[in-house]
Enzyme design. Structure first.
Site, PDB file in Angstrom:
ATOM      1  CB  CYS A 103      -0.992  -0.014   1.170  1.00 16.38           C
ATOM      2  SG  CYS A 103      -0.242  -0.146   2.811  1.00 16.38           S
ATOM      3  CD1 TRP A 104       1.559   6.597   2.422  1.00 13.35           C
ATOM      4  CD2 TRP A 104       1.808   6.794   0.223  1.00 13.35           C
ATOM      5  NE1 TRP A 104       2.303   7.729   2.192  1.00 13.35           N
ATOM      6  CE2 TRP A 104       2.468   7.878   0.839  1.00 13.35           C
ATOM      7  CE3 TRP A 104       1.842   6.704  -1.177  1.00 13.35           C
ATOM      8  CZ2 TRP A 104       3.148   8.867   0.133  1.00 13.35           C
ATOM      9  CZ3 TRP A 104       2.513   7.689  -1.896  1.00 13.35           C
ATOM     10  CH2 TRP A 104       3.153   8.747  -1.247  1.00 13.35           C
TER      11      TRP A 104
END
Length: 359
Positions: A103-104
């Site tokens: 993810c981020w």
């Protein structure tokens, strides 16, 4: 008989080099579609645990209500979305598949999905630090690295078929970095593609690094001479520095041959009057209104080669000459051609390779 689910088990990956990424059957970016579109790891697919609207909604609850309420809402949405992916994109995935998730920054979104997928039985690896690990590599290599790049510039005035020559060099096995292709722009006021927007700056940089790291940098890499901007995308500092220091091969051809080539290379401008007029608007501050009006009339009358020839003579050659005044070096090779048809372009590519220029 009671079923006992296996405890989720997943590994961590610290590197995003090509060899490490090649060890996975599937790379899954669980961020929102908007984040994915801005940039993502090479070869990744997007299976978001929250879409753009859902992510914004959870963020609003987090700020305006409470962390607990945001997590409860987010968990409900994430659970439904993971279930959807299991029933669709992941439905036929073999049990022995090796999956990399990110993810981020390697936080709750990727860990939530990894718990479910690992419990199903797939072998799961998380990218430590998430997308930011990849982004740090790109920035380090394209902005901060001082390692030399073996560029050879294909230079020449507007309409000298530089991009077509690059493609023919690539077809002959040469290494080519096609910056205009990666930027989805032909590098001039007339160079955008209406149906295909330019990638984000981050995506442009990822595509450049993806190309470079697959190359043998002991061999030459041919690059079209550009300014430091390709449309609205800026060249990374390492790329721009290497281009300014690179030897140049200059292509020269008569205005008539260049005009004929441009009419073939820009069919969208020939066909789309509105797009042509919008491009001419960008030149309005540099040329008299009467001249801009005259160019519009040439297009309306179907005098495309005449229009191209006048744009070359009145605008582009002058701009090219101004830009080249800032370079003190002379081309290491100048190739002249009276034509820029397919045969001539093939001949120019052959001549470039035959010259055997070293960096």
């Amino acid at each position: 008989m009671e079923y006992t689910a296996p405890m989720p088990d997943y590994a961590m990956l610290d590197d995003t080099d090509a060899a490490s990424l090649a060890g996975f059957d599937l790379i899954i970016d669980v961020r929102s579609p908007g984040e994915f579109a801005e940039d993502h790891l090479p070869g990744a697919i997007n299976l978001p645990v929250l879409d753009d609207d859902e992510r914004a909604r959870v963020g609003t609850i987090y700020k305006q209500v409470s962390t607990f309420d945001a997590r409860r809402e987010g968990a409900a949405l994430v659970t439904r979305n993971i279930g959807h992916h299991l029933e669709t994109a992941l439905a036929g995935l073999p049990r022995k598949s090796r999956l990399l998730l990110y993810c981020w920054r390697g936080g709750m979104r990727s860990r939530s999905m990894s718990l479910v997928l690992a419990a199903v039985g797939w072998k799961i690896t998380l990218l430590r630090g998430g997308y930011r690990t990849w982004r740090r590599e790109v920035v380090a290599q394209l902005e901060h690295s001082e390692a030399p790049l073996p560029f050879i510039l294909i230079d020449g005035q507007t309409g000298t078929a530089k991009t077509a020559i690059l493609h023919q060099l690539a077809a002959r096995g040469a290494q080519v970095l096609d910056l205009e292709g990666l930027a989805v722009h032909r590098g001039s006021a007339f160079g955008d593609f209406s149906a295909t927007p330019q990638p984000s700056q981050k995506r442009f940089e990822t595509l450049i690094w993806q190309e470079l790291r697959a190359m043998d940098l002991s061999r030459p890499v041919y690059v079209e001479a550009e300014s430091n901007m390709v449309g609205r995308r800026q060249l990374p500092s390492r790329i721009w520095a290497a281009m300014k220091a690179a030897p140049r091969i200059a292509i020269s051809a008569p205005v008539a041959a260049r005009a004929a080539y441009l009419v073939e290379a820009y069919p969208d401008l020939v066909a789309d009057t509105a797009k042509l007029n919008a491009s001419l608007d960008q030149l309005a501050s540099r040329h008299a209104k009467t001249l801009i009006a005259h160019w519009r009339e040439l297009h309306a009358a179907g005098e495309f080669r005449q229009l191209a020839a006048e744009l070359i003579s009145a605008h582009y050659d002058a701009a090219y000459n101004r830009a080249r005044k800032h370079r003190e070096d002379e081309p290491v090779l100048t190739l002249r051609s009276d034509s820029l048809d397919d045969g001539a372009i093939d001949g120019l590519a052959d001549a470039i390779l035959a010259a055997g220029i070293k960096t």
